[in-house]
Design an enzyme around this catalytic site. Structure first.
Site, PDB file in Angstrom:
ATOM      1  N   GLU A  46      -5.441  -8.614   1.494  1.00  0.00           N
ATOM      2  CA  GLU A  46      -5.898  -8.408   2.870  1.00  0.00           C
ATOM      3  C   GLU A  46      -7.400  -8.200   2.856  1.00  0.00           C
ATOM      4  OE1 GLU A  46      -4.199  -4.987   4.721  1.00  0.00           O
ATOM      5  OE2 GLU A  46      -2.122  -5.615   4.434  1.00  0.00           O
ATOM      6  N   GLU A  80       0.805  -1.223   0.000  1.00  0.00           N
ATOM      7  CA  GLU A  80       0.000   0.000   0.000  1.00  0.00           C
ATOM      8  C   GLU A  80       0.837   1.272   0.000  1.00  0.00           C
ATOM      9  OE1 GLU A  80      -3.061  -0.071   2.968  1.00  0.00           O
ATOM     10  OE2 GLU A  80      -4.089  -1.786   2.069  1.00  0.00           O
TER      11      GLU A  80
END
Length: 308
Positions: A227, A127
């Site tokens: 995730e 990210e």
């Protein structure tokens, strides 16, 4: 759109990706509840609990060397435990803040290729494009460097589902990667648990569709939900998204098990509660606890039936 219709969208855009039931994995921290680095024995205990209570076959780590200033050297500790347990590890490199060289050195020192199938692959970054902590050009350079060292390994990166969907990651899709990890949390989209499954499938369908379009068919790439999860009891509410073990169980059974059933591999965030984690402050200034996201307590006790 009802989530079962969204599932059919995934089938249409990526039939090769959904030909069988997906594989469950867990995101796994490298710190003990007291803040010390996990040893091989600690990871062995983690794997014992995971194998006894779930169908998971693989775990994902984030940092290879330092964690909050601690020299954990995670690859050298976790790979022997994984091999002994018959598990696989997707090793993470955390390149933020100039850490790439030290992170890769920790992986190299572990000689992961010597652990056979227990070495699943390597992800570079998590990210960071979303957070703005490195550039696409930085990331491509690191991926190329890892590829030189591990030409036959599964190499990839993780970022938010909308980053993959909106074109921000297009040049990464066409770089020398095998693994695309798209993270998706209806909780962080402030969705009530009643709408979480629909929101989740919508996010994954958008990301998967874009990746397939840019890659011209997913022949080279393995798309994974990198995730997803829901905070348990003791966690912080995010708008209409209410933390709690009951809501975590509902999300697990409806959303996560549903996407697995349609053939998408998933890493659940996360395996164990981490009471050592500090609170985080979001862009809106809201302080949130990150200590209660585990499917297990920090003492490795399952919070509910972790089978689908």
């Amino acid at each position: 759109m009802h989530y079962r219709a969204l599932l059919s969208v995934i089938i249409l855009v990526a039939p090769l990706a959904v030909s069988a039931v997906g594989t469950l994995g867990f995101c796994l921290g490298n710190m003990n509840p007291d803040g010390s680095c996990k040893t091989t024995a600690d990871f062995a205990a983690d794997f014992t609990a995971i194998k006894a209570n779930t169908d998971a076959k693989v775990v994902r780590t984030y940092s290879a060397s330092d964690q909050d200033g601690h020299p954990c050297n995670t690859p050298s500790q976790i790979l022997p435990a994984a091999k002994a347990a018959g598990m696989q590890v997707l090793l993470g490199i955390w390149p933020d803040g100039g850490g790439y060289t030290k992170e890769k050195a920790a992986i190299d020192a572990a000689n992961p290729a010597s652990f056979g199938d227990s070495f699943y692959g390597i992800t570079v970054g998590s990210e960071g494009i979303y957070r703005g902590t490195y550039t696409v050009e930085d990331l491509i350079g690191w991926i190329q460097d890892v590829r030189k060292s591990y030409p036959n390994a599964q190499i990839g990166t993780a970022d938010t589902w909308n980053g993959w969907a909106n074109g921000s990651m297009d040049s990464i899709i066409t770089s020398d990667i095998n693994l695309v990890l798209a993270n998706g949390f209806p909780y962080w989209q402030y969705q009530a648990i009643s709408n979480a499954t629909e929101s989740y499938f919508d996010a994954m369908a958008q990301a998967l569709g874009r990746v397939q379009e840019v890659s011209k068919g997913l022949n080279k790439l393995h798309f994974i939900n990198g995730e997803t999860g829901w905070p348990g009891t003791g966690g912080t509410a995010a708008g209409a998204a209410i933390a709690g073990d009951d809501n975590m169980k509902t999300y697990w059974q409806s959303a996560m098990c549903g996407l697995l059933d349609w053939g998408v591999d998933i890493f659940w965030f996360e395996a164990f509660d981490e009471p050592n984690k500090p609170d985080s402050t979001g862009d809106n200034g809201q302080v949130s606890s990150e200590q209660h996201w585990g499917a297990f307590s920090s003492g490795r006790i399952a919070k509910f039936d972790l089978h689908c």
